[in-house]
Motif scaffolding. Sequence first.
Motif, short mmCIF file in Angstrom:
data_model
loop_
_atom_site.label_atom_id
_atom_site.label_comp_id
_atom_site.label_asym_id
_atom_site.label_seq_id
_atom_site.Cartn_x
_atom_site.Cartn_y
_atom_site.Cartn_z
N THR A 58 -6.73 -2.48 -9.31
CA THR A 58 -7.68 -2.94 -8.28
C THR A 58 -8.26 -4.29 -8.70
OG1 THR A 58 -8.29 -0.62 -7.89
CG2 THR A 58 -9.79 -2.29 -7.04
N PRO A 59 -8.30 -5.28 -7.79
CA PRO A 59 -8.86 -6.60 -8.16
C PRO A 59 -10.24 -6.46 -8.79
CG PRO A 59 -7.83 -6.70 -6.00
CD PRO A 59 -7.78 -5.26 -6.41
N SER A 60 -10.49 -7.32 -9.81
CA SER A 60 -11.69 -7.11 -10.63
C SER A 60 -13.00 -7.27 -9.86
CB SER A 60 -11.64 -8.02 -11.86
OG SER A 60 -11.52 -9.34 -11.41
N PHE A 61 -13.02 -8.14 -8.82
CA PHE A 61 -14.31 -8.28 -8.10
C PHE A 61 -14.70 -6.98 -7.40
CE2 PHE A 61 -13.33 -8.65 -3.52
CZ PHE A 61 -11.96 -8.88 -3.53
N ILE A 62 -13.71 -6.17 -7.07
CA ILE A 62 -13.99 -4.88 -6.42
C ILE A 62 -14.52 -3.89 -7.47
CG2 ILE A 62 -12.96 -2.97 -5.12
CD1 ILE A 62 -10.89 -5.00 -4.04
N VAL A 63 -13.84 -3.88 -8.62
CA VAL A 63 -14.25 -2.99 -9.72
C VAL A 63 -15.69 -3.33 -10.12
CG1 VAL A 63 -13.78 -2.36 -12.14
CG2 VAL A 63 -11.87 -2.73 -10.54
N GLU A 64 -15.95 -4.64 -10.23
CA GLU A 64 -17.30 -5.05 -10.65
C GLU A 64 -18.37 -4.64 -9.65
OE1 GLU A 64 -16.50 -9.11 -11.59
OE2 GLU A 64 -15.37 -8.38 -13.34
N ALA A 65 -18.02 -4.70 -8.37
CA ALA A 65 -19.00 -4.29 -7.34
C ALA A 65 -19.34 -2.81 -7.49
CB ALA A 65 -18.45 -4.58 -5.95
N GLU A 114 -1.20 -2.28 7.35
CA GLU A 114 -1.48 -3.49 8.14
C GLU A 114 -1.21 -4.80 7.40
OE1 GLU A 114 -5.68 -3.73 9.12
OE2 GLU A 114 -5.40 -5.60 10.22
N PHE A 115 -1.68 -4.90 6.17
CA PHE A 115 -1.55 -6.17 5.46
C PHE A 115 -0.20 -6.32 4.74
CE2 PHE A 115 -6.18 -5.59 5.70
CZ PHE A 115 -6.53 -6.80 6.27
N LEU A 116 0.51 -5.19 4.59
CA LEU A 116 1.78 -5.25 3.83
C LEU A 116 2.92 -5.50 4.82
CD1 LEU A 116 1.28 -2.39 1.24
CD2 LEU A 116 0.38 -4.68 1.30
N ILE A 117 3.08 -6.76 5.12
CA ILE A 117 4.00 -7.12 6.20
C ILE A 117 4.68 -8.44 5.81
CG2 ILE A 117 2.19 -8.35 7.53
CD1 ILE A 117 3.31 -6.85 10.02
N LEU A 129 -5.42 -10.20 -2.53
CA LEU A 129 -4.61 -9.40 -1.61
C LEU A 129 -3.32 -10.15 -1.27
CD1 LEU A 129 -6.01 -7.54 1.48
CD2 LEU A 129 -3.94 -8.85 1.68
N GLN A 130 -3.45 -11.45 -1.02
CA GLN A 130 -2.29 -12.25 -0.65
C GLN A 130 -1.28 -12.32 -1.80
OE1 GLN A 130 -1.92 -13.00 2.60
NE2 GLN A 130 0.18 -13.39 1.86
N ILE A 131 -1.80 -12.41 -3.03
CA ILE A 131 -0.90 -12.45 -4.20
C ILE A 131 -0.09 -11.15 -4.25
CG2 ILE A 131 -0.85 -12.43 -6.75
CD1 ILE A 131 -3.31 -14.34 -6.62
N MET A 132 -0.78 -10.03 -4.03
CA MET A 132 -0.09 -8.73 -4.07
C MET A 132 0.93 -8.63 -2.94
SD MET A 132 -3.00 -5.99 -5.29
CE MET A 132 -4.44 -6.40 -4.33
N VAL A 133 0.53 -9.07 -1.74
CA VAL A 133 1.44 -8.99 -0.58
C VAL A 133 2.70 -9.84 -0.84
CG1 VAL A 133 1.69 -9.63 1.86
CG2 VAL A 133 -0.36 -8.44 1.10
N ASN A 134 2.50 -11.05 -1.38
CA ASN A 134 3.66 -11.91 -1.67
C ASN A 134 4.60 -11.21 -2.64
OD1 ASN A 134 2.52 -13.81 -0.06
ND2 ASN A 134 1.75 -15.10 -1.74
N SER A 135 4.00 -10.56 -3.63
CA SER A 135 4.82 -9.87 -4.62
C SER A 135 5.59 -8.69 -4.01
CB SER A 135 3.90 -9.43 -5.77
OG SER A 135 4.54 -8.49 -6.55
#
Length: 394
Positions: A48-55, A211-214, A294-300
């Motif tokens: 999970t991206p760190s800014f989410i974990v930190e929140a 939705e975003f995985l496209i 999110l975009q980095i993950m989607v590209n990957s």
Amino acid sequence: MTNSNHISKRVASLKPSLTLEISAMAKTLKQQGKDICSLSAGEPDFDTPSFIVEAAIKALKDGFTRYGPAQGDAELREAIASKLSLTNNIPTDSENVLITNGGKQAIYNLFQAILNPGDEVLIPSPYWLSYPEMARLAGAKPIAINSSPKDGFKMKLKELEEQITSKTKLLILNSPGNPTGRVIPRSELEEIARILRNHPHIFLMSDEIYEFLISNEKKHISIGEIAPDLQNRTFIINGFAKAWAMTGWRVGYLAGPVDVIKKTIALQSQSTSNVCSFAQRGALAAIQGSRESLQIMVNSYNERRRQLTEGLNNIKGISLVPQDGAFYAFPEISKYKLDSLTFCKLALDEVGLALVPGIAFGEDQCIRLSSAVSVETIEDGLKRLNKLVSKLID
Ligand code: GLU
């Protein structure tokens, strides 16, 4: 206890989720030291991206540890309503939103709230395996609308119309779809909306968890945007698990007409209460934060989907409908003259490759492979598959 009468009729024939079961089994075999390559789980391999974990950590430290409203935190519901209104063009208020333990509970609660015994639920096949089970749990009858790999898994709209009866209560859509990765084009969504307009007794559930995985060539369109006149009977399912690599957090949502949402709140308040309070704070950070990670993950995922597709297309006897979204490949294996369960069992026994049989998704001619694993694991999986099929062809 030896008497099986203590098991309720409701769950007596309920099967556990095969996707979860196979990935858990693959993990256990690996832990036992077996040489296993698993392409089974539909689970992001990113943290999970760190800014989410930190929140979420901050929320815990701030004492965000108590009961919250069963419907979900107001801030998160507002953020989701605004995302649906502005990004998806579906006018939504926070009172239209229920926060759930993952997208799965959103579906479960919806079914419990609108389905009665004897109702029919139309499910385009291949389908995600939990839809029919959850429909049955609500006493309803799942009806598959078949499609074939030859037609690129496009639902036959004529068959959809033919399957509609006075008992039909709900139609399910899932785009991008699991297991096929198919993205339903705008023209087809318009056709589906047209059919539904002729049948005012049918509700619609659009599962948009991918939705975003496209792929870059496609754009996610919700039927909610296309058919605002159907909004009083349309439900949107979504969640944070896939796009933000938050599978274990269990935060999803249901959006739809308030009268049904109210009943799902009552159901949730009498069953699970609020979704984990600090997990909701993480989800709030996710939906409000930058989309860069999110975009980095989607590209990957897009890259690895291409890698898996290319590799499968080079295997003798495999044929594949290209996928535009999600992170699965669903190739046809009928050339090997084996059913999907036997094929997957052989894959595990002979070459240590864990896959999900297509029969779990209503299509016995196919198998499902996940590309949400490392490039090396995909390469390894393809090698093992090649080895297996060369034995089958010999
Ligand atoms: N939806 C994912 C899959 O199809 C996760 C497992 C599950 O919930 O079924 O693999």
